[in-house]
Design a protein around this motif. Sequence first.
Motif, PDB file in Angstrom:
ATOM      1  N   THR A 118      40.316  48.924  51.652  1.00  0.00           N
ATOM      2  CA  THR A 118      41.723  48.817  52.038  1.00  0.00           C
ATOM      3  C   THR A 118      42.042  47.527  52.788  1.00  0.00           C
ATOM      4  OG1 THR A 118      41.198  50.180  53.972  1.00  0.00           O
ATOM      5  CG2 THR A 118      42.179  51.282  52.089  1.00  0.00           C
ATOM      6  N   GLU A 119      41.055  46.907  53.429  1.00  0.00           N
ATOM      7  CA  GLU A 119      41.314  45.678  54.178  1.00  0.00           C
ATOM      8  C   GLU A 119      40.846  44.421  53.453  1.00  0.00           C
ATOM      9  OE1 GLU A 119      39.655  46.031  58.059  1.00  0.00           O
ATOM     10  OE2 GLU A 119      40.848  47.802  58.590  1.00  0.00           O
ATOM     11  N   THR A 120      39.725  44.514  52.743  1.00  0.00           N
ATOM     12  CA  THR A 120      39.128  43.300  52.162  1.00  0.00           C
ATOM     13  C   THR A 120      39.148  43.263  50.643  1.00  0.00           C
ATOM     14  OG1 THR A 120      36.898  44.252  52.036  1.00  0.00           O
ATOM     15  CG2 THR A 120      37.546  43.210  54.134  1.00  0.00           C
ATOM     16  N   GLY A 121      39.384  44.405  49.994  1.00  0.00           N
ATOM     17  CA  GLY A 121      39.316  44.460  48.538  1.00  0.00           C
ATOM     18  C   GLY A 121      37.902  44.457  47.985  1.00  0.00           C
ATOM     19  N   ALA A 122      36.889  44.559  48.851  1.00  0.00           N
ATOM     20  CA  ALA A 122      35.489  44.438  48.422  1.00  0.00           C
ATOM     21  C   ALA A 122      35.151  45.428  47.317  1.00  0.00           C
ATOM     22  CB  ALA A 122      34.559  44.646  49.616  1.00  0.00           C
ATOM     23  N   TRP A 167      46.265  47.621  45.989  1.00  0.00           N
ATOM     24  CA  TRP A 167      44.830  47.926  45.855  1.00  0.00           C
ATOM     25  C   TRP A 167      44.230  47.151  44.685  1.00  0.00           C
ATOM     26  CZ3 TRP A 167      43.383  50.638  41.343  1.00  0.00           C
ATOM     27  CH2 TRP A 167      42.032  50.970  41.254  1.00  0.00           C
ATOM     28  N   MET A 168      44.925  47.160  43.547  1.00  0.00           N
ATOM     29  CA  MET A 168      44.413  46.451  42.377  1.00  0.00           C
ATOM     30  C   MET A 168      44.383  44.946  42.612  1.00  0.00           C
ATOM     31  SD  MET A 168      43.139  46.217  39.405  1.00  0.00           S
ATOM     32  CE  MET A 168      43.208  47.850  38.661  1.00  0.00           C
ATOM     33  N   HIS A 169      45.448  44.394  43.181  1.00  0.00           N
ATOM     34  CA  HIS A 169      45.498  42.950  43.414  1.00  0.00           C
ATOM     35  C   HIS A 169      44.427  42.513  44.413  1.00  0.00           C
ATOM     36  CE1 HIS A 169      49.888  42.193  41.898  1.00  0.00           C
ATOM     37  NE2 HIS A 169      49.121  42.797  41.004  1.00  0.00           N
ATOM     38  N   ASP A 170      44.209  43.303  45.459  1.00  0.00           N
ATOM     39  CA  ASP A 170      43.161  42.968  46.434  1.00  0.00           C
ATOM     40  C   ASP A 170      41.782  42.980  45.768  1.00  0.00           C
ATOM     41  OD1 ASP A 170      45.041  42.724  48.409  1.00  0.00           O
ATOM     42  OD2 ASP A 170      44.615  44.662  49.353  1.00  0.00           O
ATOM     43  N   SER A 171      41.566  43.953  44.886  1.00  0.00           N
ATOM     44  CA  SER A 171      40.276  44.043  44.195  1.00  0.00           C
ATOM     45  C   SER A 171      40.071  42.846  43.270  1.00  0.00           C
ATOM     46  CB  SER A 171      40.198  45.350  43.391  1.00  0.00           C
ATOM     47  OG  SER A 171      40.301  46.478  44.235  1.00  0.00           O
ATOM     48  N   LEU A 172      41.108  42.482  42.527  1.00  0.00           N
ATOM     49  CA  LEU A 172      41.012  41.336  41.628  1.00  0.00           C
ATOM     50  C   LEU A 172      40.766  40.046  42.415  1.00  0.00           C
ATOM     51  CD1 LEU A 172      43.945  42.189  39.174  1.00  0.00           C
ATOM     52  CD2 LEU A 172      41.493  42.434  38.730  1.00  0.00           C
ATOM     53  N   SER A 173      41.440  39.901  43.538  1.00  0.00           N
ATOM     54  CA  SER A 173      41.260  38.696  44.365  1.00  0.00           C
ATOM     55  C   SER A 173      39.830  38.595  44.875  1.00  0.00           C
ATOM     56  CB  SER A 173      42.235  38.713  45.543  1.00  0.00           C
ATOM     57  OG  SER A 173      43.573  38.614  45.096  1.00  0.00           O
ATOM     58  N   PHE A 174      39.258  39.728  45.281  1.00  0.00           N
ATOM     59  CA  PHE A 174      37.874  39.723  45.758  1.00  0.00           C
ATOM     60  C   PHE A 174      36.927  39.282  44.643  1.00  0.00           C
ATOM     61  CE2 PHE A 174      33.746  41.771  46.189  1.00  0.00           C
ATOM     62  CZ  PHE A 174      33.371  41.412  47.474  1.00  0.00           C
ATOM     63  N   LEU A 175      37.114  39.821  43.448  1.00  0.00           N
ATOM     64  CA  LEU A 175      36.236  39.481  42.331  1.00  0.00           C
ATOM     65  C   LEU A 175      36.354  38.000  41.965  1.00  0.00           C
ATOM     66  CD1 LEU A 175      36.832  42.631  40.117  1.00  0.00           C
ATOM     67  CD2 LEU A 175      34.746  42.074  41.364  1.00  0.00           C
ATOM     68  N   ILE A 176      37.565  37.471  41.984  1.00  0.00           N
ATOM     69  CA  ILE A 176      37.763  36.049  41.680  1.00  0.00           C
ATOM     70  C   ILE A 176      37.111  35.189  42.757  1.00  0.00           C
ATOM     71  CG2 ILE A 176      39.509  34.229  41.511  1.00  0.00           C
ATOM     72  CD1 ILE A 176      41.353  36.371  40.225  1.00  0.00           C
ATOM     73  N   GLU A 177      37.303  35.569  44.012  1.00  0.00           N
ATOM     74  CA  GLU A 177      36.708  34.828  45.130  1.00  0.00           C
ATOM     75  C   GLU A 177      35.189  34.783  45.025  1.00  0.00           C
ATOM     76  OE1 GLU A 177      35.905  35.823  49.800  1.00  0.00           O
ATOM     77  OE2 GLU A 177      37.873  36.364  48.991  1.00  0.00           O
ATOM     78  N   ARG A 178      34.594  35.865  44.533  1.00  0.00           N
ATOM     79  CA  ARG A 178      33.134  35.947  44.427  1.00  0.00           C
ATOM     80  C   ARG A 178      32.612  35.375  43.103  1.00  0.00           C
ATOM     81  NH1 ARG A 178      33.157  36.499  49.226  1.00  0.00           N
ATOM     82  NH2 ARG A 178      32.155  38.162  50.445  1.00  0.00           N
ATOM     83  N   GLY A 179      33.502  34.834  42.281  1.00  0.00           N
ATOM     84  CA  GLY A 179      33.075  34.240  41.021  1.00  0.00           C
ATOM     85  C   GLY A 179      32.700  35.248  39.956  1.00  0.00           C
ATOM     86  N   GLN A 180      33.136  36.501  40.123  1.00  0.00           N
ATOM     87  CA  GLN A 180      32.794  37.555  39.173  1.00  0.00           C
ATOM     88  C   GLN A 180      33.909  37.830  38.166  1.00  0.00           C
ATOM     89  OE1 GLN A 180      29.767  39.010  38.981  1.00  0.00           O
ATOM     90  NE2 GLN A 180      29.186  37.528  40.541  1.00  0.00           N
TER      91      GLN A 180
END
Length: 616
Positions: free
Chosen positions: A428-432, A584-597
């Motif tokens: 909920t906070e980081t999208g991890a 929730w979906m946008h945070d998750s997508l942002s985390f994956l992009i940030e991690r190069g996944q």
Amino acid sequence: EFLGRTDTQTKIRGYRIELGEIETTLQNHPAIANAVVIADQSRPGDPRLIAYLITRAEAISREDLNTHLLASLPHYMLPATYVFLDKLPLTAHGKVDRQALPSPDEQQRRSAPYEAPQTKVEREVAQAFGESLGIERVGRNDDFFELGGNSLLIARVGAILAGLYGVDLPLPLLFTQPTVEGVAGTIELFWKGGYQGLQDSRDPATMLSEIQLDPDIKPDGLPMADIMDPSGVFLTGATGYLGIFILEQILEQTSADVHCLVRASSPENAIDRLKRTAETFKVDWDEKFRTRVKPVVGDLSEPRFGLSEKAFTDLAGKIDSIYHNAALVNFVWPYSVLKGPNVYGTVEVLRLACTTKVKIVHFVSTIDVLVGSHMPRPFLEDPLPQLPPHVPFSYPQTKWISEKIVELAKERGVPTTIFRPSIMMGHTETGACHQTDYILVGLRGFLELGILPEYDEVLNCTTVDYASKTFVHITMQEKSIGEIFHLWNVDAIPTMATYDWVRSYGYEFEVVPFSEAVERARRVSPGHPIYPLLPVLFLYESGEAGLPMRWDDHLKLDPRLECAHTLSAQEGTDITAPDIDEKWMHDSLSFLIERGQLKPPSAIKLLAGSAEGQRR
């Protein structure tokens, strides 16, 4: 010709890999005198890591080497093949001549004596093994995984055999016995009785023989630990996605020291692995972690976790409660490969619970014990029946058997709880997110194809912070002892409702029938991100993954019945499941992009434009 890259960095299946880091880690093993690692590019689109080793006097197995590497490196940095040499070829200047390194010899990979395939089918299966693994000669007793097989290569073997025989079977079923003889036998059984014949041969009663707990694992005569106010907690699986958040919550909700079982070469390496996991998933490694986390170097699949009897007994004296969260989660590998860590590991956890003093065991199972065994909805928080309606495929089969073993321990007087989580995605906070979750692997791969599949099923996932906080909270309540709890979202949504949120993030795609999406995925090269998911897609196509959880059927029942124990345990607290929504979906997508996944929308558009240009 067999040539390796001479630079120190390479990229394999989207992961950037430093070859020198693997070499250094191998050379830190006391049995290794020297090591050279290359990325073999001899098969276009399918690079693989090969390690050339000079050993000291003592012998060392592939399993030992993998365990050593996983202590400090991620799974994608494991070599596909180890080649043992008497000496490394050198140039005139005394440096390793990488171009003179020999092609891996199949005999160096084989643990069983060579025996030639005996039938036409065995010969063709052996040829499929060899073609996928890059081995010239494969015997009838050779185990695909011992020869270096992995999830990507097993998909390739499945494709070859499907083309030869029309045997489009779920890979866990095809590889029930992962030798040449075993796979050939499955094909021949399919010819005789078809898919139904194979199903009929899988008698659920055969699972009963696997439900065993050593008679000496019992609490008789032992004092009860302080299970409701523990000073010491034992946690498995802390280097995983859910595990690192469980660790965080145990530290938050208790004052206990947490002894974490970690595969590592030393306590320092174990702490490094935990720190890297925390960093990956944006967990703050603060003072609580630094002072109260105690590494236990060991292996879940080994007797007493590989500890000496004294070390095991000493550990047992420090522990009041056990959180058994670790498992080898793989939807492709057969039961025989997963049994060690998942089933035997549970037995060893229960052994620890009955050593020195009686401890409570909080066991993390999975919703797949219900879905994969074709249990009817509603899924109630009840013990599993003696036999499943349908033999589940390999991973949920290990969890079904483990649950029944935990029940045996409960009958003997061991206090237990069982938790069955569903999909966990986002924070909920980081999208991890767990980057290798099959839903996210599918999203990444299908978006690069410019499509998403029609999928009329329920999405009852929840965030990892909610699941871990709820889990640990429930374990601290005395009324939870002996109960079963479900960790999923009662306010589920249709899976395809998320597609609008993926679009609003900027992705463009076409929604196509599921069968068409699978067919397009079949045509990709091994280097495409959707390729590793092919076996899972086939599993769903066959129905072997479980009975569909259709949205229309979901609307006909009260989902709160399926989480009644969990909801009751949350009463009077501020713990509530977060909304599964666009943020929730946008945070998750942002985390994956940030991690190069995950490629950002702009990169996907460029990819689509390039593909269109090539078609013209």
